[in-house]
Design an enzyme around this catalytic site. Sequence first.
Site, PDB file in Angstrom:
ATOM      1  N   HIS A 109       0.819  -1.222   0.000  1.00  0.00           N
ATOM      2  CA  HIS A 109       0.000   0.000   0.000  1.00  0.00           C
ATOM      3  C   HIS A 109       0.847   1.264   0.000  1.00  0.00           C
ATOM      4  O   HIS A 109       0.344   2.347   0.316  1.00  0.00           O
ATOM      5  CB  HIS A 109      -0.938   0.002   1.220  1.00  0.00           C
ATOM      6  CG  HIS A 109      -2.043  -1.012   1.091  1.00  0.00           C
ATOM      7  ND1 HIS A 109      -2.858  -1.355   2.141  1.00  0.00           N
ATOM      8  CD2 HIS A 109      -2.460  -1.760   0.046  1.00  0.00           C
ATOM      9  CE1 HIS A 109      -3.736  -2.273   1.739  1.00  0.00           C
ATOM     10  NE2 HIS A 109      -3.496  -2.534   0.472  1.00  0.00           N
ATOM     11  N   ASN A 202      -4.119 -12.440  15.645  1.00  0.00           N
ATOM     12  CA  ASN A 202      -4.850 -11.181  15.650  1.00  0.00           C
ATOM     13  C   ASN A 202      -5.508 -10.988  17.012  1.00  0.00           C
ATOM     14  O   ASN A 202      -5.775 -11.955  17.725  1.00  0.00           O
ATOM     15  CB  ASN A 202      -5.900 -11.195  14.518  1.00  0.00           C
ATOM     16  CG  ASN A 202      -6.290  -9.798  14.098  1.00  0.00           C
ATOM     17  OD1 ASN A 202      -5.441  -8.995  13.697  1.00  0.00           O
ATOM     18  ND2 ASN A 202      -7.576  -9.490  14.215  1.00  0.00           N
TER      19      ASN A 202
HETATM   20  N1  APR Z   1      -2.169  -7.213  18.239  1.00  0.00           N
HETATM   21  C1  APR Z   1      -2.739  -7.915  17.221  1.00  0.00           C
HETATM   22  N2  APR Z   1      -3.796  -7.469  16.489  1.00  0.00           N
HETATM   23  C2  APR Z   1      -4.287  -6.255  16.803  1.00  0.00           C
HETATM   24  C3  APR Z   1      -3.747  -5.453  17.841  1.00  0.00           C
HETATM   25  C4  APR Z   1      -2.640  -5.976  18.570  1.00  0.00           C
HETATM   26  N3  APR Z   1      -2.063  -5.285  19.569  1.00  0.00           N
HETATM   27  N4  APR Z   1      -4.477  -4.299  17.912  1.00  0.00           N
HETATM   28  C5  APR Z   1      -5.432  -4.373  16.952  1.00  0.00           C
HETATM   29  N5  APR Z   1      -5.326  -5.553  16.294  1.00  0.00           N
HETATM   30  C6  APR Z   1      -6.141  -6.040  15.175  1.00  0.00           C
HETATM   31  C7  APR Z   1      -7.575  -5.575  15.188  1.00  0.00           C
HETATM   32  O1  APR Z   1      -8.365  -6.503  15.926  1.00  0.00           O
HETATM   33  C8  APR Z   1      -7.937  -5.594  13.699  1.00  0.00           C
HETATM   34  O2  APR Z   1      -8.480  -6.857  13.319  1.00  0.00           O
HETATM   35  O3  APR Z   1      -5.587  -5.504  14.004  1.00  0.00           O
HETATM   36  C9  APR Z   1      -6.599  -5.418  12.998  1.00  0.00           C
HETATM   37  C10 APR Z   1      -6.475  -4.064  12.318  1.00  0.00           C
HETATM   38  O4  APR Z   1      -7.441  -4.022  11.318  1.00  0.00           O
HETATM   39  P1  APR Z   1      -7.636  -2.656  10.469  1.00  0.00           P
HETATM   40  O5  APR Z   1      -7.687  -1.515  11.406  1.00  0.00           O
HETATM   41  O6  APR Z   1      -8.752  -2.910   9.509  1.00  0.00           O
HETATM   42  O7  APR Z   1      -6.264  -2.513   9.667  1.00  0.00           O
HETATM   43  P2  APR Z   1      -5.816  -3.332   8.396  1.00  0.00           P
HETATM   44  O8  APR Z   1      -6.420  -4.707   8.381  1.00  0.00           O
HETATM   45  O9  APR Z   1      -4.335  -3.226   8.310  1.00  0.00           O
HETATM   46  O10 APR Z   1      -6.481  -2.460   7.193  1.00  0.00           O
HETATM   47  C11 APR Z   1      -6.160  -2.878   5.863  1.00  0.00           C
HETATM   48  O11 APR Z   1      -7.342  -0.969   5.004  1.00  0.00           O
HETATM   49  O12 APR Z   1      -7.820   1.215   5.375  1.00  0.00           O
HETATM   50  C12 APR Z   1      -7.102   0.364   4.564  1.00  0.00           C
HETATM   51  O13 APR Z   1      -5.103   0.724   3.383  1.00  0.00           O
HETATM   52  C13 APR Z   1      -5.624   0.626   4.677  1.00  0.00           C
HETATM   53  O14 APR Z   1      -3.807  -0.957   4.857  1.00  0.00           O
HETATM   54  C14 APR Z   1      -5.089  -0.634   5.353  1.00  0.00           C
HETATM   55  C15 APR Z   1      -6.116  -1.680   4.972  1.00  0.00           C
END
Ligand code: APR
Length: 233
Positions: A109, A202
């Site tokens: 990304h 996760n």
């Molecule tokens: N340890 C493990 N997992 C965690 C922690 C932690 N300390 N804190 C949060 N999480 C998990 C949350 O439960 C969630 O499922 O990380 C995940 C983050 O999900 P999102 O916020 O949706 O982020 P991501 O999956 O990286 O988003 C993907 O979406 O907005 C676009 O381009 C952006 O790269 C991003 C993509």
Amino acid sequence: MREISNIVILTGAGISAESGLATFRGPEGLWEGHRVEDVATPEAFARDPVLVHRFYDARRANLKTVAPNAAHLALARLDAEWPGELLIVTQNVDDLHERAGAKRILHMHGELRSAWCLACDARSRWEEDLGDHPPCPSCGAAGRLRPDIVWFGEMPYAMEAIDAALMNADLFVSIGTSGAVYPAAGFVQTARYRGAETLEMNLEPSLGSFHFHESRTGRAGELVPQWVEEMLR
Ligand code: APR
């Protein structure tokens, strides 16, 4: 179980959460603070480049205040010591994998520390604010730099390399991602179709947890070092 030689690791915002960087869809989520349409689309940039630059300048400045956590450091150790092929495909645009010492990384990304010139198409390493409309380091055109971030509706980077790695993987591991955004959310199905073992780590089960052979819930800072110990034993 198939002999494990080639590993593909997908990381999302959850691996950086314990470093203090907000995730996108959590209660304090980044997108919660800003409507997606306001900052992470080509249309938003055409409509209001100043707002978009301010949003990413703030995130770039924030990078200076955070550090890699135990999960980033554990992956860097695995990268250094794993004898087979290993690829970290990250959806994150921060530089915490690099700062932890990992080498085999693909930013699908884009990266906060990269700028893209719309005049000459060159990418340049970027530390400061783009909101000041600086000239392109390559062609000198002023005010033509955009964040080198893949926005909604744009093609992710390095998809051919990622697909090739998934086709060849013996183990696919997903860390800290909600499974809400494709194509990353579909990687587990590609890997599994090709016969790879699949593991999710996760904070809570993701939208695609049922695709994984194994799903471990908890904080990446605890789960990832434990898993790396298992792999290097
Ligand atoms: N340890 C493990 N997992 C965690 C922690 C932690 N300390 N804190 C949060 N999480 C998990 C949350 O439960 C969630 O499922 O990380 C995940 C983050 O999900 P999102 O916020 O949706 O982020 P991501 O999956 O990286 O988003 C993907 O979406 O907005 C676009 O381009 C952006 O790269 C991003 C993509």
